[in-house]
Scaffold this motif. Structure first.
Motif, PDB file in Angstrom:
ATOM      1  N   LEU A 307      39.239  55.217  62.256  1.00  0.00           N
ATOM      2  CA  LEU A 307      40.327  55.538  63.165  1.00  0.00           C
ATOM      3  C   LEU A 307      39.953  56.692  64.078  1.00  0.00           C
ATOM      4  CD1 LEU A 307      43.222  55.004  64.079  1.00  0.00           C
ATOM      5  CD2 LEU A 307      44.001  56.572  62.259  1.00  0.00           C
ATOM      6  N   ARG A 308      39.338  57.723  63.527  1.00  0.00           N
ATOM      7  CA  ARG A 308      38.943  58.857  64.347  1.00  0.00           C
ATOM      8  C   ARG A 308      37.881  58.453  65.368  1.00  0.00           C
ATOM      9  NH1 ARG A 308      36.914  63.928  62.244  1.00  0.00           N
ATOM     10  NH2 ARG A 308      37.423  64.531  64.372  1.00  0.00           N
ATOM     11  N   ARG A 309      36.928  57.636  64.947  1.00  0.00           N
ATOM     12  CA  ARG A 309      35.906  57.188  65.891  1.00  0.00           C
ATOM     13  C   ARG A 309      36.522  56.324  66.985  1.00  0.00           C
ATOM     14  NH1 ARG A 309      30.631  57.177  64.683  1.00  0.00           N
ATOM     15  NH2 ARG A 309      30.518  56.794  66.937  1.00  0.00           N
ATOM     16  N   ALA A 310      37.505  55.473  66.618  1.00  0.00           N
ATOM     17  CA  ALA A 310      38.153  54.608  67.616  1.00  0.00           C
ATOM     18  C   ALA A 310      38.959  55.424  68.615  1.00  0.00           C
ATOM     19  CB  ALA A 310      39.052  53.588  66.915  1.00  0.00           C
ATOM     20  N   LEU A 311      39.468  56.575  68.168  1.00  0.00           N
ATOM     21  CA  LEU A 311      40.248  57.432  69.064  1.00  0.00           C
ATOM     22  C   LEU A 311      39.373  58.356  69.894  1.00  0.00           C
ATOM     23  CD1 LEU A 311      43.243  58.355  66.715  1.00  0.00           C
ATOM     24  CD2 LEU A 311      43.249  56.761  68.646  1.00  0.00           C
ATOM     25  N   GLY A 312      38.074  58.235  69.746  1.00  0.00           N
ATOM     26  CA  GLY A 312      37.183  58.992  70.614  1.00  0.00           C
ATOM     27  C   GLY A 312      36.377  60.086  69.953  1.00  0.00           C
ATOM     28  N   ALA A 313      36.529  60.268  68.648  1.00  0.00           N
ATOM     29  CA  ALA A 313      35.748  61.304  67.965  1.00  0.00           C
ATOM     30  C   ALA A 313      34.270  60.907  67.926  1.00  0.00           C
ATOM     31  CB  ALA A 313      36.270  61.519  66.545  1.00  0.00           C
ATOM     32  N   ARG A 314      33.421  61.830  68.238  1.00  0.00           N
ATOM     33  CA  ARG A 314      32.003  61.553  68.215  1.00  0.00           C
ATOM     34  C   ARG A 314      31.452  61.660  66.793  1.00  0.00           C
ATOM     35  NH1 ARG A 314      30.178  65.830  72.480  1.00  0.00           N
ATOM     36  NH2 ARG A 314      31.991  66.837  71.575  1.00  0.00           N
ATOM     37  N   GLY A 315      30.270  61.074  66.582  1.00  0.00           N
ATOM     38  CA  GLY A 315      29.648  61.114  65.256  1.00  0.00           C
ATOM     39  C   GLY A 315      29.372  62.523  64.784  1.00  0.00           C
ATOM     40  N   GLY A 378      25.716  68.664  51.347  1.00  0.00           N
ATOM     41  CA  GLY A 378      26.627  67.907  52.204  1.00  0.00           C
ATOM     42  C   GLY A 378      25.968  67.246  53.397  1.00  0.00           C
ATOM     43  N   ILE A 379      24.661  67.466  53.590  1.00  0.00           N
ATOM     44  CA  ILE A 379      23.997  66.893  54.768  1.00  0.00           C
ATOM     45  C   ILE A 379      23.989  65.366  54.721  1.00  0.00           C
ATOM     46  CG2 ILE A 379      21.756  66.641  55.909  1.00  0.00           C
ATOM     47  CD1 ILE A 379      21.226  69.568  55.330  1.00  0.00           C
ATOM     48  N   TYR A 380      23.577  64.804  53.591  1.00  0.00           N
ATOM     49  CA  TYR A 380      23.499  63.341  53.515  1.00  0.00           C
ATOM     50  C   TYR A 380      24.866  62.678  53.655  1.00  0.00           C
ATOM     51  CZ  TYR A 380      23.057  58.697  51.494  1.00  0.00           C
ATOM     52  OH  TYR A 380      23.141  57.346  51.279  1.00  0.00           O
ATOM     53  N   PRO A 381      25.916  63.123  52.908  1.00  0.00           N
ATOM     54  CA  PRO A 381      27.222  62.489  53.105  1.00  0.00           C
ATOM     55  C   PRO A 381      27.732  62.642  54.537  1.00  0.00           C
ATOM     56  CG  PRO A 381      27.200  63.763  51.081  1.00  0.00           C
ATOM     57  CD  PRO A 381      25.945  64.102  51.825  1.00  0.00           C
ATOM     58  N   ALA A 382      27.506  63.807  55.159  1.00  0.00           N
ATOM     59  CA  ALA A 382      27.966  64.008  56.532  1.00  0.00           C
ATOM     60  C   ALA A 382      27.230  63.077  57.492  1.00  0.00           C
ATOM     61  CB  ALA A 382      27.754  65.463  56.938  1.00  0.00           C
ATOM     62  N   ALA A 383      25.922  62.924  57.296  1.00  0.00           N
ATOM     63  CA  ALA A 383      25.153  62.019  58.153  1.00  0.00           C
ATOM     64  C   ALA A 383      25.606  60.575  57.974  1.00  0.00           C
ATOM     65  CB  ALA A 383      23.662  62.150  57.840  1.00  0.00           C
ATOM     66  N   ARG A 384      25.923  60.221  56.732  1.00  0.00           N
ATOM     67  CA  ARG A 384      26.404  58.857  56.463  1.00  0.00           C
ATOM     68  C   ARG A 384      27.748  58.609  57.147  1.00  0.00           C
ATOM     69  NH1 ARG A 384      26.631  56.065  50.469  1.00  0.00           N
ATOM     70  NH2 ARG A 384      27.549  54.069  51.127  1.00  0.00           N
ATOM     71  N   ALA A 385      28.617  59.605  57.133  1.00  0.00           N
ATOM     72  CA  ALA A 385      29.914  59.458  57.798  1.00  0.00           C
ATOM     73  C   ALA A 385      29.750  59.361  59.307  1.00  0.00           C
ATOM     74  CB  ALA A 385      30.813  60.636  57.442  1.00  0.00           C
ATOM     75  N   ALA A 386      28.788  60.111  59.858  1.00  0.00           N
ATOM     76  CA  ALA A 386      28.585  60.113  61.311  1.00  0.00           C
ATOM     77  C   ALA A 386      28.057  58.774  61.807  1.00  0.00           C
ATOM     78  CB  ALA A 386      27.629  61.234  61.697  1.00  0.00           C
ATOM     79  N   LYS A 387      27.293  58.066  60.971  1.00  0.00           N
ATOM     80  CA  LYS A 387      26.685  56.803  61.380  1.00  0.00           C
ATOM     81  C   LYS A 387      27.618  55.610  61.199  1.00  0.00           C
ATOM     82  CE  LYS A 387      21.934  58.281  60.432  1.00  0.00           C
ATOM     83  NZ  LYS A 387      20.738  58.043  59.593  1.00  0.00           N
ATOM     84  N   ALA A 388      28.785  55.855  60.592  1.00  0.00           N
ATOM     85  CA  ALA A 388      29.697  54.736  60.336  1.00  0.00           C
ATOM     86  C   ALA A 388      30.193  54.137  61.651  1.00  0.00           C
ATOM     87  CB  ALA A 388      30.873  55.211  59.480  1.00  0.00           C
ATOM     88  N   SER A 389      30.155  52.811  61.757  1.00  0.00           N
ATOM     89  CA  SER A 389      30.639  52.111  62.947  1.00  0.00           C
ATOM     90  C   SER A 389      32.161  52.035  62.913  1.00  0.00           C
ATOM     91  CB  SER A 389      30.065  50.685  62.991  1.00  0.00           C
ATOM     92  OG  SER A 389      30.680  49.920  64.015  1.00  0.00           O
ATOM     93  N   PRO A 390      32.830  52.339  64.029  1.00  0.00           N
ATOM     94  CA  PRO A 390      34.320  52.312  64.032  1.00  0.00           C
ATOM     95  C   PRO A 390      34.865  50.955  63.606  1.00  0.00           C
ATOM     96  CG  PRO A 390      33.492  53.392  65.992  1.00  0.00           C
ATOM     97  CD  PRO A 390      32.309  52.796  65.316  1.00  0.00           C
ATOM     98  N   THR A 391      34.292  49.855  64.130  1.00  0.00           N
ATOM     99  CA  THR A 391      34.836  48.516  63.807  1.00  0.00           C
ATOM    100  C   THR A 391      34.588  48.169  62.348  1.00  0.00           C
ATOM    101  OG1 THR A 391      32.722  47.583  64.580  1.00  0.00           O
ATOM    102  CG2 THR A 391      34.561  47.689  66.173  1.00  0.00           C
TER     103      THR A 391
END
Length: 397
Positions: A307-315, A378-391
């Motif tokens: 939802l955040r990525r769909a609303l324009g939040a960057r990775g 927290g680097i790996y979980p944060a990187a994993r969250a950043a790479k998540a595709s919005p759809t």
């Protein structure tokens, strides 16, 4: 006309607010994750603080007792036989220029018992020594109860017991009698324990004239204690053996009791290093716990991320959010560990009668280390969250 899309940067307050979402909504899980960090920091603070308090206590004791004491005693020859010091040893050692004070104790042939009914073989490992009147002054020792020998009592059947010898003989107060050398001796005093001359703790001390006349002492010093100018102690140590026994200096044992106390403190420092290694393992386990919590959190909050990525939040903004959550858990654990560790140090120091001391680098470094460990975790979980595709994230939510 096409409208231009303007990128919006989140303010630090907004980032902090986002970072608090995880710890606020999953309080128990976040608390358990921070607990690992807390225990690691608490162990580091407690170990370093107790070690520093012990060192402060040791230095205070050395300042009180004096680190300029030198002990000269009879040693063994090549055939492992005790070679007595010459009769002139005490006087010759006292003539060394940097020596300020000199005293001695001498061996006797007597044994001491609680009464005359105790079998002769049950000596309770208490030795009878002849003592100079200035013994306590040179050793900076003191009497726990009663009084020390004087010019009158050193010629009478009077004894002063060491702390452990009084316990072994069952003597609790002055004025009691003990069977010493085949006759009754009155206990005039009981000494306090002395770290620099522990051999006195298991001894019964009598006056030099009395021991020479009635207890088989030959007037020779068994151990000589010297006080030298602090800056000249090494020089006195170097010549003490040859001065005490010029004909056989290799049979003379010269030591500095304060060095033994320092060595004991260094041995405790080795144990401190081991415990610190275990604390580092606890920090590592705490970091793994935070990483695991964050990975699970990312999986559970895929809908929020999508939802955040769909609303324009960057990775990068999503990554910073989860990295802040890890850092906050590490900071909370670090502060909690600092409080727990400091409380442990002060409680232990109070129980031991030591001055409480916590190194400043531990106070400043504890929370900092916990934050760094949490940030790495927290680097790996944060990187994993950043790479998540919005759809994909919205579809799997």
């Amino acid at each position: 006309m096409t409208a231009c899309t303007r990128r919006v940067r989140l303010r630090p307050v907004d980032l902090l607010r986002l970072g608090m979402i995880g710890p606020r909504t999953r309080k128990m899980r976040s608390a358990l994750s921070a607990l690992g960090i807390c225990l690691g920091i608490a162990a580091v603070v407690a170990v370093t603080g107790i070690s520093a308090s012990n060192q402060a206590h040791l230095l205070a004791r050395l300042d009180q007792l004096g680190s300029n004491l030198i002990t000269v005693a009879a040693g063994k020859d090549t055939q492992q036989k005790i070679v007595p010091l010459p009769r002139t040893a005490e006087k010759m050692l006292g003539n060394i220029a940097p020596v300020q004070q000199v005293t001695a104790v001498g061996a006797t042939k007597a044994q001491v018992y609680r009464n005359d009914l105790v079998p002769k073989e049950q000596t309770s490992s208490v030795t009878v020594l002849a003592a100079r009147l200035n013994l306590l002054d040179v050793l900076h020792a003191s009497v726990r109860t009663g009084r020390w020998l004087n010019t009158a009592s050193e010629r009478l059947p009077v004894t002063v017991l060491g702390d452990q010898s009084a316990q072994r003989l069952g003597v609790n107060a002055v004025g009691e009698r003990v069977w010493l050398g085949g006759q009754w001796y009155v206990v005039a005093g009981i000494l306090k324990p002395n770290e620099l001359a522990p051999e006195l703790d298991t001894s019964a001390l009598v006056g030099w004239p009395q021991a020479t006349k009635h207890l088989g002492a030959d007037g020779t010093a068994a151990t000589v204690y010297l006080r030298a100018y602090p800056e000249r102690v090494p020089a006195v140590q170097a010549v003490a053996a040859a001065t005490a026994n010029p004909s056989a200096p290799s049979t003379v044992e010269v030591s500095r009791p304060s060095d033994l106390l320092t060595a004991r403190n260094e041995a405790q420092g080795a144990l401190t290093g081991l415990v610190l290694a275990l604390a580092a393992v606890a920090l590592l386990v705490g970091g793994v716990g935070i990483a695991n919590t964050m990975v699970v959190g990312v999986m559970e909050r895929r809908g929020e991320i999508g939802l955040r990525r769909a609303l324009g939040a960057r990775g990068g903004q999503v990554a910073v959010q989860f990295l802040l959550e890890a850092v906050l858990m590490g900071f909370i654990g670090g502060v909690g560990g600092l409080v727990v560790g400091a409380a442990t140090v002060y409680a232990y120091a109070l129980a031991q009668g030591w001055p409480a001391s916590i190194p400043y680098y531990t106070v400043a470094g504890g929370p900092l280390v916990s934050v760094l460990v949490a940030a790495v975790a927290g680097i790996y979980p944060a990187a994993r969250a950043a790479k998540a595709s919005p759809t994909d994230a919205l579809r799997s939510a």
